[in-house]
Design an enzyme around this catalytic site. Structure first.
Site, mmCIF file in Angstrom:
data_model
loop_
_atom_site.group_PDB
_atom_site.id
_atom_site.type_symbol
_atom_site.label_atom_id
_atom_site.label_comp_id
_atom_site.label_asym_id
_atom_site.label_seq_id
_atom_site.Cartn_x
_atom_site.Cartn_y
_atom_site.Cartn_z
ATOM 1 N N HIS A 1 -29.938 82.662 67.309
ATOM 2 C CA HIS A 1 -30.701 81.471 67.702
ATOM 3 C C HIS A 1 -32.031 81.419 66.937
ATOM 4 O O HIS A 1 -33.114 81.415 67.532
ATOM 5 C CB HIS A 1 -30.965 81.490 69.217
ATOM 6 C CG HIS A 1 -30.346 80.331 69.932
ATOM 7 N ND1 HIS A 1 -28.992 80.107 69.962
ATOM 8 C CD2 HIS A 1 -30.903 79.317 70.666
ATOM 9 C CE1 HIS A 1 -28.730 79.028 70.675
ATOM 10 N NE2 HIS A 1 -29.868 78.518 71.109
ATOM 11 N N ASP B 1 -35.060 74.957 68.165
ATOM 12 C CA ASP B 1 -34.061 74.082 68.768
ATOM 13 C C ASP B 1 -33.107 73.642 67.658
ATOM 14 O O ASP B 1 -33.398 73.794 66.475
ATOM 15 C CB ASP B 1 -34.721 72.859 69.423
ATOM 16 C CG ASP B 1 -33.747 72.080 70.299
ATOM 17 O OD1 ASP B 1 -32.838 72.707 70.880
ATOM 18 O OD2 ASP B 1 -33.884 70.848 70.391
ATOM 19 N N GLY B 2 -31.950 73.093 68.043
ATOM 20 C CA GLY B 2 -30.996 72.610 67.061
ATOM 21 C C GLY B 2 -30.017 73.665 66.589
ATOM 22 O O GLY B 2 -29.268 73.450 65.622
ATOM 23 N N ARG C 1 -26.220 72.662 66.711
ATOM 24 C CA ARG C 1 -25.852 71.724 65.640
ATOM 25 C C ARG C 1 -25.690 72.460 64.310
ATOM 26 O O ARG C 1 -24.744 72.218 63.562
ATOM 27 C CB ARG C 1 -26.929 70.636 65.523
ATOM 28 C CG ARG C 1 -26.845 69.562 66.601
ATOM 29 C CD ARG C 1 -28.091 68.687 66.609
ATOM 30 N NE ARG C 1 -29.167 69.308 67.374
ATOM 31 C CZ ARG C 1 -30.420 68.862 67.406
ATOM 32 N NH1 ARG C 1 -30.762 67.810 66.675
ATOM 33 N NH2 ARG C 1 -31.331 69.469 68.138
ATOM 34 N N VAL C 2 -26.615 73.372 64.027
ATOM 35 C CA VAL C 2 -26.516 74.140 62.776
ATOM 36 C C VAL C 2 -25.290 75.046 62.811
ATOM 37 O O VAL C 2 -24.569 75.175 61.808
ATOM 38 C CB VAL C 2 -27.793 74.977 62.550
ATOM 39 C CG1 VAL C 2 -27.638 75.849 61.312
ATOM 40 C CG2 VAL C 2 -29.015 74.078 62.408
ATOM 41 N N ALA C 3 -25.022 75.662 63.960
ATOM 42 C CA ALA C 3 -23.874 76.573 64.074
ATOM 43 C C ALA C 3 -22.566 75.852 63.775
ATOM 44 O O ALA C 3 -21.690 76.378 63.066
ATOM 45 C CB ALA C 3 -23.825 77.184 65.473
ATOM 46 N N ARG C 4 -22.427 74.632 64.276
ATOM 47 C CA ARG C 4 -21.189 73.883 64.019
ATOM 48 C C ARG C 4 -21.111 73.447 62.554
ATOM 49 O O ARG C 4 -20.021 73.355 61.993
ATOM 50 C CB ARG C 4 -21.094 72.697 64.980
ATOM 51 C CG ARG C 4 -20.805 73.140 66.417
ATOM 52 C CD ARG C 4 -20.488 71.966 67.332
ATOM 53 N NE ARG C 4 -21.657 71.146 67.594
ATOM 54 C CZ ARG C 4 -22.604 71.444 68.480
ATOM 55 N NH1 ARG C 4 -22.524 72.551 69.199
ATOM 56 N NH2 ARG C 4 -23.637 70.641 68.665
#
Length: 488
Positions: free
Chosen positions: A217, A221-222, A225-228
């Protein structure tokens, strides 16, 4: 949950690989170049990217959008004018900006792959900056007071304070401390590159990269979204499809991530593999549409060249024959198992239901009745989102249960898509037959008993195919009996 440094893949990672995807990928690879040259496939990809862009914000609860408006945006494009008042819980302009940021990030993944670049922390920061350019703030948890307060979002750089979320039960889920982020991200990139060199199956590599990134992490934040996006990157590099997860997948997705936190990646890998399977099946269904609607010389020549190439190795008919041999074996397994279930039901109810009628009706391919039940099969295919072709091949088995009510389980083997090139599917549905005038019975409440068709092709190996089919069939039977139980 206390934070722990990330770990590499488990030693038994080979056992986690999907047995469904390799034969499906073989079929896809043989048609992919022809489809990629068509305008229809480009449109399909654009719609797919819009769907991902919209749904990822819903999963992250950045906004909500009505399903009907979502479908309209996917079909026609991300435009403010298409979103009426009340269709979303945030200002329309802000929602459109967030969606377009996500859409641009996905497009950037294709450019990244096309440039043959290697994943780096600097690129991950670029993705985060792009995804969050329309988001100015987020929330943080004060570790001393336990209160949540708004903070300015750092875009494109690592977090500078803890971002551990407070769970509903009052516990805190710890992510990587800010001072450890750089070393953990370096480790993540190094292991990912090893996975690329080892040619780890895409569904495993994507699930591992996605989960370990979320463990760190690294951004305020976000991170989801970055992981996907990172998972999509793995799939795009394999010439597969970006990861598609929708609002309907959210609960399963969260549960799979929690299981991964506990050391098991299998649920997340299964979810990612299922997403790819659905994308492959949807794209393969375009093949006939491409041939019938696209008249450009380039596509016709490509099609002819492809056919000549295939004829040199093994003919389409031979491939279809092999797939049908597999279908015949699976048909026999399903017929025998459904007859066992019928016998068990009859034995269970014979002492207290006098007029019970429980029996099976098999119609193998070529049977004079094999064209029956078109309505039920087509309706089931619509529920699952594909075109059911019953012209080239169709076999079915019914399990009829006339006990108080009339309920039928129908298992159908047929072709997926307009064009038959050796790819078959098996679907199952349940429905009621209600009394009507003049002794006729109306079909009602047709429900698919699975969330996706069971697909197989000439590229499968029979032993692995049976191992896949038997648990699928058991799940169909269990779901069908639950359907029957609710009607009694």
């Amino acid at each position: 949950m206390l934070w722990q440094p990330i770990e590499d893949l488990p030693r038994d990672w080979q056992s986690l690989a999907s047995s469904e995807l390799p034969p499906l990928v073989t079929v896809w690879n043989e048609q992919a170049d022809r489809l990629r040259q068509s305008g229809e496939f480009q449109i399909f990809n654009e719609k797919l990217r819009r769907e991902i862009a919209i749904e990822t914000g819903i999963i992250e609860r950045l906004y909500t959008i009505d399903r009907g408006i979502t479908r309209l945006l996917i079909e026609q494009g991300i435009e403010e004018a298409l979103i009426p008042h009340g269709a979303t819980d945030r200002p329309v302009k802000q929602v459109v900006s967030l969606i377009k940021d996500q859409e641009a990030a996905i497009a950037g993944l294709f450019d990244f792959v096309g440039g043959h670049r290697i994943l780096s922390t600097s690129y991950i920061k670029q993705v985060h900056q792009l995804l969050t350019q329309s988001q100015d703030s987020t929330e943080a948890l004060d570790p001393i007071t336990g209160k949540i307060f708004p903070v300015l979002l750092i875009k494109g750089d690592w977090k500078r304070q803890p971002n551990n979320p407070l769970r509903p039960d009052g516990s805190v889920h710890e992510y990587c401390p800010p001072e450890q982020v750089v070393s953990e991200m370096d480790t993540l990139i190094a292991w990912h590159q090893q996975h690329c060199d080892q040619k780890i199956p895409p569904e495993i590599a994507a699930a591992w990269l996605h989960h370990r990134f979320t463990q760190i992490h690294p951004f305020q934040d976000g991170n989801g979204r970055v992981a996907r996006c990172l998972a999509s990157l793995v799939f795009i590099q394999a010439r597969w499809f970006p990861l598609v997860l929708t609002r309907d997948d959210r609960a399963i997705y969260i549960m799979a991530l929690e299981k991964a936190d506990q050391g098991s990646l299998s649920s997340l890998i299964h979810l990612f593999a299922k997403s790819q399977k659905q994308a492959f099946l949807r794209s393969l269904g375009l093949s006939e549409q491409v041939l019938s609607e696209t008249r450009r010389t380039q596509v016709i020549i490509s099609s002819i060249a492809e056919k000549l190439k295939q004829n040199q190795s093994i003919s389409i008919q031979q491939r279809c024959n092999k797939a049908e041999t597999f279908a015949s074996s699976l048909f026999s397994i399903a017929s025998s198992r459904l007859q066992d279930v019928a016998d068990e039901i009859k034995l269970s109810v014979q002492n207290f239901v006098d007029d019970a009628q429980v029996f099976t009706v098999p119609a193998p391919a070529g049977d004079s009745r094999s064209h029956y039940h078109r309505y039920q099969v087509v309706e089931t295919a619509k529920q699952l989102g594909y075109f059911a072709n019953l012209r080239n091949y169709h076999a079915w088995i019914q399990l009829v249960m006339n006990v108080k009510t009339s309920t039928t389980l129908l298992v159908s083997f047929h072709v997926l898509g307009h064009e038959y090139r050796g790819l078959l599917v098996c679907t199952a549905c349940a429905y009621h037959r209600d009394e009507a005038e003049e002794g006729e019975r109306n079909i009602s409440d047709i429900q698919s008993l699975t969330d996706s068709p069971f697909q197989f092709s000439y590229a499968d190996e029979e032993e692995n195919l049976v191992q896949r089919f038997e648990p699928w069939l058991e799940n169909v039977i269990m779901t069908g009996l639950e359907y029957w139980n609710k009607s009694i």
